[in-house]
Design an enzyme around this catalytic site. Structure first.
Site, PDB file in Angstrom:
ATOM      1  N   HIS A  72       4.962   9.833   0.785  1.00 19.55           N
ATOM      2  CA  HIS A  72       5.192  11.271   0.667  1.00 19.55           C
ATOM      3  C   HIS A  72       4.438  12.091   1.704  1.00 19.55           C
ATOM      4  O   HIS A  72       4.670  13.294   1.809  1.00 19.55           O
ATOM      5  CB  HIS A  72       4.779  11.732  -0.734  1.00 19.55           C
ATOM      6  CG  HIS A  72       3.357  11.383  -1.078  1.00 19.55           C
ATOM      7  ND1 HIS A  72       2.297  12.181  -0.729  1.00 19.55           N
ATOM      8  CD2 HIS A  72       2.836  10.310  -1.712  1.00 19.55           C
ATOM      9  CE1 HIS A  72       1.173  11.624  -1.143  1.00 19.55           C
ATOM     10  NE2 HIS A  72       1.469  10.474  -1.738  1.00 19.55           N
ATOM     11  N   LEU A  99      -0.606   6.094  -8.452  1.00 19.57           N
ATOM     12  CA  LEU A  99      -2.052   5.988  -8.627  1.00 19.57           C
ATOM     13  C   LEU A  99      -2.390   5.964 -10.111  1.00 19.57           C
ATOM     14  O   LEU A  99      -1.608   6.428 -10.943  1.00 19.57           O
ATOM     15  CB  LEU A  99      -2.764   7.159  -7.949  1.00 19.57           C
ATOM     16  CG  LEU A  99      -2.488   7.356  -6.458  1.00 19.57           C
ATOM     17  CD1 LEU A  99      -3.172   8.619  -5.963  1.00 19.57           C
ATOM     18  CD2 LEU A  99      -2.955   6.143  -5.654  1.00 19.57           C
ATOM     19  N   GLU A 113       7.658   4.529 -11.386  1.00 21.11           N
ATOM     20  CA  GLU A 113       6.275   4.148 -11.626  1.00 21.11           C
ATOM     21  C   GLU A 113       5.380   5.276 -11.138  1.00 21.11           C
ATOM     22  O   GLU A 113       5.792   6.095 -10.320  1.00 21.11           O
ATOM     23  CB  GLU A 113       5.890   2.877 -10.856  1.00 21.11           C
ATOM     24  CG  GLU A 113       6.625   1.622 -11.265  1.00 21.11           C
ATOM     25  CD  GLU A 113       6.180   0.416 -10.449  1.00 21.11           C
ATOM     26  OE1 GLU A 113       5.245   0.576  -9.625  1.00 21.11           O
ATOM     27  OE2 GLU A 113       6.757  -0.665 -10.628  1.00 21.11           O
ATOM     28  N   ASP A 167      -5.973  -2.346  -5.461  1.00 16.38           N
ATOM     29  CA  ASP A 167      -6.218  -3.786  -5.563  1.00 16.38           C
ATOM     30  C   ASP A 167      -7.667  -4.034  -5.981  1.00 16.38           C
ATOM     31  O   ASP A 167      -8.603  -3.688  -5.257  1.00 16.38           O
ATOM     32  CB  ASP A 167      -5.942  -4.480  -4.233  1.00 16.38           C
ATOM     33  CG  ASP A 167      -4.452  -4.616  -3.949  1.00 16.38           C
ATOM     34  OD1 ASP A 167      -3.663  -4.245  -4.831  1.00 16.38           O
ATOM     35  OD2 ASP A 167      -4.093  -5.094  -2.857  1.00 16.38           O
ATOM     36  N   ARG A 172      -2.189   1.706 -15.170  1.00 16.24           N
ATOM     37  CA  ARG A 172      -2.186   0.310 -15.494  1.00 16.24           C
ATOM     38  C   ARG A 172      -3.045   0.089 -16.710  1.00 16.24           C
ATOM     39  O   ARG A 172      -3.895   0.907 -17.029  1.00 16.24           O
ATOM     40  CB  ARG A 172      -2.702  -0.472 -14.279  1.00 16.24           C
ATOM     41  CG  ARG A 172      -3.189  -1.862 -14.510  1.00 16.24           C
ATOM     42  CD  ARG A 172      -3.669  -2.551 -13.246  1.00 16.24           C
ATOM     43  NE  ARG A 172      -3.000  -2.267 -11.993  1.00 16.24           N
ATOM     44  CZ  ARG A 172      -1.964  -2.948 -11.525  1.00 16.24           C
ATOM     45  NH1 ARG A 172      -1.458  -3.924 -12.251  1.00 16.24           N
ATOM     46  NH2 ARG A 172      -1.451  -2.634 -10.363  1.00 16.24           N
ATOM     47  N   GLU A 184       6.807  -4.194  -2.343  1.00 18.13           N
ATOM     48  CA  GLU A 184       7.764  -3.141  -1.994  1.00 18.13           C
ATOM     49  C   GLU A 184       8.588  -3.524  -0.771  1.00 18.13           C
ATOM     50  O   GLU A 184       8.097  -4.220   0.128  1.00 18.13           O
ATOM     51  CB  GLU A 184       7.008  -1.837  -1.719  1.00 18.13           C
ATOM     52  CG  GLU A 184       6.226  -1.345  -2.921  1.00 18.13           C
ATOM     53  CD  GLU A 184       5.209  -0.260  -2.578  1.00 18.13           C
ATOM     54  OE1 GLU A 184       4.875   0.538  -3.470  1.00 18.13           O
ATOM     55  OE2 GLU A 184       4.748  -0.220  -1.421  1.00 18.13           O
ATOM     56  N   HIS A 217       3.499 -11.459  -1.895  1.00 16.26           N
ATOM     57  CA  HIS A 217       2.488 -10.908  -0.999  1.00 16.26           C
ATOM     58  C   HIS A 217       1.098 -11.263  -1.521  1.00 16.26           C
ATOM     59  O   HIS A 217       0.950 -11.693  -2.664  1.00 16.26           O
ATOM     60  CB  HIS A 217       2.634  -9.392  -0.898  1.00 16.26           C
ATOM     61  CG  HIS A 217       2.462  -8.675  -2.205  1.00 16.26           C
ATOM     62  ND1 HIS A 217       3.408  -8.717  -3.212  1.00 16.26           N
ATOM     63  CD2 HIS A 217       1.450  -7.913  -2.692  1.00 16.26           C
ATOM     64  CE1 HIS A 217       2.986  -8.005  -4.242  1.00 16.26           C
ATOM     65  NE2 HIS A 217       1.791  -7.512  -3.962  1.00 16.26           N
ATOM     66  N   THR A 238       8.155   4.840  -6.735  1.00 17.16           N
ATOM     67  CA  THR A 238       6.797   5.227  -7.123  1.00 17.16           C
ATOM     68  C   THR A 238       6.561   6.726  -6.944  1.00 17.16           C
ATOM     69  O   THR A 238       7.476   7.477  -6.624  1.00 17.16           O
ATOM     70  CB  THR A 238       5.762   4.446  -6.293  1.00 17.16           C
ATOM     71  OG1 THR A 238       5.959   4.771  -4.909  1.00 17.16           O
ATOM     72  CG2 THR A 238       5.926   2.948  -6.472  1.00 17.16           C
TER      73      THR A 238
END
Length: 533
Positions: free
Chosen positions: A362, A445, A442, A173, A475, A245, A165, A404
C-alpha cells in the site's frame, strides 16, 4: 493457494512415518481409517491409482456421506449469504524443528477458547523446511497430524498453508525455519537458483521462478517438487512465493536491506531470469532491452522521485518501461498459473476450495508509478490495472484471492509514504468482482484494537456482490488472550457472523459481552493455559 477444510471427518488414531531407503520404496505417514471416517496418507511417491480419488490424490473417505461433509463444510459461504467465517492464524512455530507439535496442552486450551468465541477454524503453516527436511520425497507430517486431531476434537476447521518459503526475515517472523537442507545444498552448488538483485545480492527465501520448469532439484523441477509435496497432504493453502504470497522478494527486511517505505528492487538477475528477459527482448525486436533490468530504478530504500525510472514522468511510462513491466509481471503470473495448474491436478474432483495470497503493498500507492508494487511484480500504475490480470488467472482455476491489509486505514499511515490501503483494497475488490472470483482477507499486522476490527468489518461488507467470503485473523499468541484484546476478538467474530452489519466493535470498547464474561468467569484457568502458546 489455500485449501480450506473441516476436520470433523477425521479420526486420527495411528500415525506411522516410514522413510524410503531406495527409489522404489515409499515413506508415508498413515492415519488409520476409523468407521465411518477416512484414511489420509502422506506419501513420498506417486499415490496408488486404485484409490477412491483421482490418480494423484491421497485422501480416502470411508463413505460418500463423509466426503460430502468434508467438502461441503470447507467452502466459503456463497455470495447470497451474509455470514463471514473467521479463521485465526496459529503461531509460526506450531510444529517445532523436530517435527512435533509444540505445547499441545496449551494449544488444546487455545482451540477451546477460539471455539467458544465463535471462530470458524484456524490456519497453520506447513513448512517445507520441516516436512521434507530429511531428504527428497521423505515427508514427516507427524506434528501436523497431531494438530489436526486437536482441531477435530474442538469442532473447528483448518487451513494448512503449504509454505515453500523460509521463515525468518519478514514482518512478524518470530522464528527461523530455512528451506530443506538438501535444497540449500543445491543452492550452494548453483547460486542462480535464488532471486538476485542488480547488485548480485542473493535471497534464499524462495526458489527463483526463472527455473520453474528446469530439473534443478536432483532431477525434478521446482513445480514437480511442489506437486509431490501437495500430493502428500490434502488440506492446504499453497504458498506461491516469499511469505507465501505471489510476488517477488523485492523488499527483504533481513539484515536491514530494506526499510519501510522504500521502493524495493527488481529481482531478475539470476541467470534463468536474465535468459528469459533476453529471449523476450529479442522476440520484441529490441535486443538492447534484454541486457538486464532498468539501470535507473534506484535502490531498496529510495523514494520514487529519487529515481529516473519511478519518478512521475519516469521511464516506467516509456515503451521500454511497458515492455519490461509486462515481462516481469507476466513471469509472476505464469509462475502462479503453473503451481495452480499442478494443484488443480492434485485436488481435481475432491470439491476442495483453493485460495492464493496476494500481498497488500500500500505504500507509494498514491503516486503515478506505484513503485513498490512494480518491484514486487504487480504492474499496477496510474495507467494500468495490475490486479485484474491476477484475479482473472485465479478465476480460471476457480481459486479464491486472499488479500492482506484489510485492517489498515489511510489516516493511520505516515504522510510521506504516500499510502492508501483503503484505496488498494477497493481496487482489489473491484478486480475480483470483474473477474468473477471470490475474495478472502487477512490483517497484515498484529492488531488487537477495536479500530482495526471495525475497519475489517467495514471492508467485509458489500451490497454489490464483492463482500469477503472469509477472513483470517493474525495471530494466535499470548497477547490475544489479554482481557481487552480477547473482548475485541469476541465482538468482532460475532459481528462477522452477522455479515459485518452489526458494528459492535467501536473505536474504544468498554463493554463486556455475555460470551466474554462467561469465558473469564468459567474458563479462567483454560484462558491462562492458552495464553502461554
Amino acid at each position: 493457494m489455500a485449501l480450506s477444510s473441516s476436520t470433523s471427518f477425521m479420526n486420527l488414531k495411528d500415525i506411522r512415518n516410514t522413510k524410503h531407503s531406495d527409489e522404489s520404496s515409499s515413506g508415508m505417514v498413515c492415519f488409520a481409517q476409523m468407521k465411518p471416517s477416512c484414511s489420509l496418507r502422506a506419501r513420498s511417491s506417486m499415490p496408488d491409482p486404485s484409490q477412491h480419488f483421482p490418480e494423484n490424490s491421497a485422501i480416502e473417505f470411508g463413505r460418500d456421506q463423509q466426503a460430502e461433509k468434508f467438502h461441503g463444510s470447507s467452502r466459503p459461504h456463497s455470495k447470497t449469504e451474509s455470514r463471514v467465517p473467521v479463521f485465526v492464524m496459529l503461531p509460526l512455530d506450531t510444529v517445532c524443528s523436530g517435527g512435533r507439535l509444540s505445547k499441545p496442552k496449551a494449544m488444546n486450551a487455545s482451540l477451546k477458547a477460539l471455539k467458544m468465541a465463535g471462530a470458524e477454524g484456524v490456519m497453520v503453516d506447513a513448512w517445507w523446511g520441516l516436512v521434507e527436511k530429511d531428504g527428497p520425497s521423505q515427508y514427516n507430517w507427524e506434528g501436523y497430524a497431531e494438530l489436526v486431531n486437536l482441531v477435530q476434537r474442538n469442532g473447528l476447521k483448518i487451513q494448512v498453508v503449504m509454505s515453500f518459503h523460509q521463515c525468518g526475515g519478514n514482518v512478524g517472523d518470530s522464528c527461523s525455519i530455512p528451506l530443506p537442507p538438501w535444497v540449500l545444498e543445491e543452492m550452494s552448488k548453483n547460486p542462480d537458483l535464488v532471486y538476485t538483485d542488480i547488485s548480485g545480492r542473493r535471497n534464499p527465501e524462495y526458489i527463483s521462478l526463472g527455473c520453474d520448469s528446469l530439473p534443478v532439484l536432483r532431477g525434478r523441477t521446482p513445480i514437480q517438487v511442489y506437486s509431490d509435496y501437495m500430493r502428500s497432504f490434502q488440506e492446504i493453502q499453497v504458498g506461491l512465493g516469499p511469505c507465501g504470497e505471489l510476488r517477488y522478494p523485492a523488499y527483504p527486511e533481513s539484515n536491514g536491506t530494506w526499510n519501510f517505505p522504500g521502493i524495493g528492487e527488481f529481482q531478475c538477475y539470476d541467470k534463468y531470469m536474465r535468459a528469459s528477459l533476453e529471449a523476450s527482448a529479442e522476440a520484441a525486436g529490441n535486443k538492447d532491452w534484454g541486457k538486464g533490468g532498468p539501470h535507473d530504478a534506484g535502490h531498496y530504500n529510495q523514494f520514487p522521485e529519487d529515481t529516473d525510472f519511478f519518478r512521475t514522468d519516469g521511464t516506467w511510462n516509456s515503451k521500454y518501461g511497458e515492455f519490461f513491466l509486462k515481462w516481469y509481471s507476466g513471469k509472476l503470473i505464469e509462475h502462479g498459473d503453473r503451481i495452480l495448474s499442478a494443484a488443480r491436478g492434485v485436488f481435481q474432483g475432491t470439491g476442495a476450495t483453493l485460495s492464493a495470497k496476494i500481498a497488500g503493498i500500500h505504500w507509494h500507492y498514491t503516486t503515478r508509478s506505484h513503485a513498490a508494487e512494480l518491484t514486487a511484480g504487480y504492474y499496477n500504475t496510474r495507467n494500468h490495472d495490475g490486479y485484474l490480470p491476477l484475479a482473472r488467472m485465479l478465476s480460471n482455476h476457480g481459486v479464491v484471492l486472499n488479500f492482506t491489509c484489510m485492517e489498515m486505514r489511510d489516516r493511520e499511515q505516515p504522510e510521506h509514504a504516500n499510502c492508501s490501503p483503503e484505496g488498494l483494497v477497493r481496487q482489489v475488490k473491484m478486480a475480483t468482482k470483474s473477474a468473477g472470483t471470490e475474495l478472502a482477507g487477512e490483517n497484515a499486522l498484529e492488531r488487537y484494537d477495536g479500530g482495526a476490527f471495525a475497519q475489517v468489518l467495514a471492508t467485509s461488507r458489500s451490497d454489490s456482490g464483492n463482500a469477503l467470503s472469509a477472513f483470517t485473523y493474525l495471530r494466535l499468541n499470548k497477547n490475544l488472550f489479554e482481557a481487552e484484546n480477547w473482548r475485541h476478538l469476541v465482538e468482532f467474530v460475532k459481528s462477522m457472523q452477522e455479515g459485518g452489519r452489526d458494528m459492535r466493535v467501536p473505536e474504544i470498547d468498554t463493554r463486556k459481552t455475555d460470551l466474554y464474561v462467561r469465558f473469564i468467569s468459567e474458563k479462567n484457568v483454560r484462558s491462562k493455559e492458552a495464553a502461554i502458546v
